[in-house]
Design a protein around this motif. Sequence first.
Motif, short mmCIF file in Angstrom:
data_model
loop_
_atom_site.label_atom_id
_atom_site.label_comp_id
_atom_site.label_asym_id
_atom_site.label_seq_id
_atom_site.Cartn_x
_atom_site.Cartn_y
_atom_site.Cartn_z
N UNK A 84 0.81 -1.20 0.00
CA UNK A 84 0.00 0.00 0.00
C UNK A 84 0.85 1.26 0.00
N UNK A 85 0.19 2.38 -0.21
CA UNK A 85 0.90 3.64 -0.21
C UNK A 85 0.05 4.75 -0.75
N UNK A 86 0.73 5.83 -1.12
CA UNK A 86 0.07 7.00 -1.68
C UNK A 86 0.34 7.06 -3.18
N UNK A 87 -0.72 7.18 -3.95
CA UNK A 87 -0.58 7.22 -5.40
C UNK A 87 -1.55 8.25 -5.96
N UNK A 88 -1.19 8.83 -7.07
CA UNK A 88 -2.07 9.80 -7.71
C UNK A 88 -3.17 9.11 -8.49
N UNK A 89 -4.27 9.79 -8.64
CA UNK A 89 -5.37 9.25 -9.44
C UNK A 89 -4.87 8.92 -10.84
N UNK A 90 -5.32 7.78 -11.34
CA UNK A 90 -4.87 7.31 -12.64
C UNK A 90 -3.66 6.41 -12.57
N UNK A 91 -3.05 6.36 -11.42
CA UNK A 91 -1.85 5.55 -11.26
C UNK A 91 -2.16 4.09 -11.00
N UNK A 92 -1.10 3.32 -10.79
CA UNK A 92 -1.21 1.88 -10.57
C UNK A 92 -0.42 1.49 -9.33
N UNK A 93 -0.82 0.38 -8.76
CA UNK A 93 -0.12 -0.16 -7.61
C UNK A 93 -0.42 -1.64 -7.53
N UNK A 94 0.52 -2.41 -7.00
CA UNK A 94 0.28 -3.82 -6.80
C UNK A 94 0.43 -4.18 -5.33
N UNK A 95 -0.60 -4.76 -4.79
CA UNK A 95 -0.55 -5.26 -3.42
C UNK A 95 -0.13 -6.72 -3.43
N UNK A 96 0.57 -7.10 -2.39
CA UNK A 96 0.99 -8.49 -2.22
C UNK A 96 0.53 -8.98 -0.86
N UNK A 97 0.29 -10.26 -0.79
CA UNK A 97 -0.07 -10.88 0.49
C UNK A 97 0.64 -12.22 0.55
N UNK A 98 1.59 -12.31 1.44
CA UNK A 98 2.36 -13.53 1.60
C UNK A 98 1.80 -14.36 2.75
N UNK A 137 -7.38 -13.98 8.17
CA UNK A 137 -7.24 -12.60 7.71
C UNK A 137 -5.84 -12.09 7.99
N UNK A 138 -5.36 -11.27 7.08
CA UNK A 138 -4.12 -10.57 7.32
C UNK A 138 -4.39 -9.19 7.87
N UNK A 139 -3.34 -8.51 8.26
CA UNK A 139 -3.50 -7.12 8.67
C UNK A 139 -3.69 -6.29 7.41
N UNK A 140 -4.23 -5.14 7.53
CA UNK A 140 -4.51 -4.33 6.36
C UNK A 140 -3.32 -3.53 5.89
N UNK A 141 -3.40 -3.09 4.66
CA UNK A 141 -2.41 -2.17 4.12
C UNK A 141 -3.17 -0.98 3.53
N UNK A 142 -2.71 0.21 3.84
CA UNK A 142 -3.45 1.42 3.47
C UNK A 142 -3.11 1.85 2.06
N UNK A 143 -4.15 2.11 1.28
CA UNK A 143 -4.00 2.73 -0.03
C UNK A 143 -4.68 4.08 0.00
N UNK A 144 -3.95 5.10 -0.39
CA UNK A 144 -4.51 6.43 -0.49
C UNK A 144 -4.29 6.93 -1.90
N UNK A 145 -5.38 7.31 -2.54
CA UNK A 145 -5.32 7.82 -3.91
C UNK A 145 -5.65 9.30 -3.88
#
Length: 121
Positions: A7-21, A111-119
């Motif tokens: 997770x993280x901070x990304x601008x609108x229109x952008x891309x991100x990939x979340x992983x869960x191990x 369940x895993x712990x969450x990861x924050x995504x902010x767009x």
Amino acid sequence: QLQASGGGLVQAGGSLRLSCAASGRSFSTYALGWFRQAPGKERELVAAISQSGGAKYSADSMKGRFTISRDNGKNTVYLQMNSLKPEDTAVYYCAADNNFLVFPPNVYNYWGQGTQLTVSS
């Protein structure tokens, strides 16, 4: 045990990939799901994938933008998110279940712990 990251901070229109191990030797026997919960809203299922990866589910609002995949050799599930919108801002959770009759599962037992995504707009 499930550990989400990416997770993280990304601008609108952008891309991100979340992983869960996941830890453990039975990863391939679990269906996996990604959920999200925005402030003041209920948690919702974003996408799910069957044990082999042969069946997938995506919520209507995410179809065409979000793609779930898994690598059973790496005990990891991914959520590729493209064309992100400010309304995608949420805490994203991964979950697993192996006790269901019909895919996708209605209830996830792990369940895993969450990861924050902010767009940002």
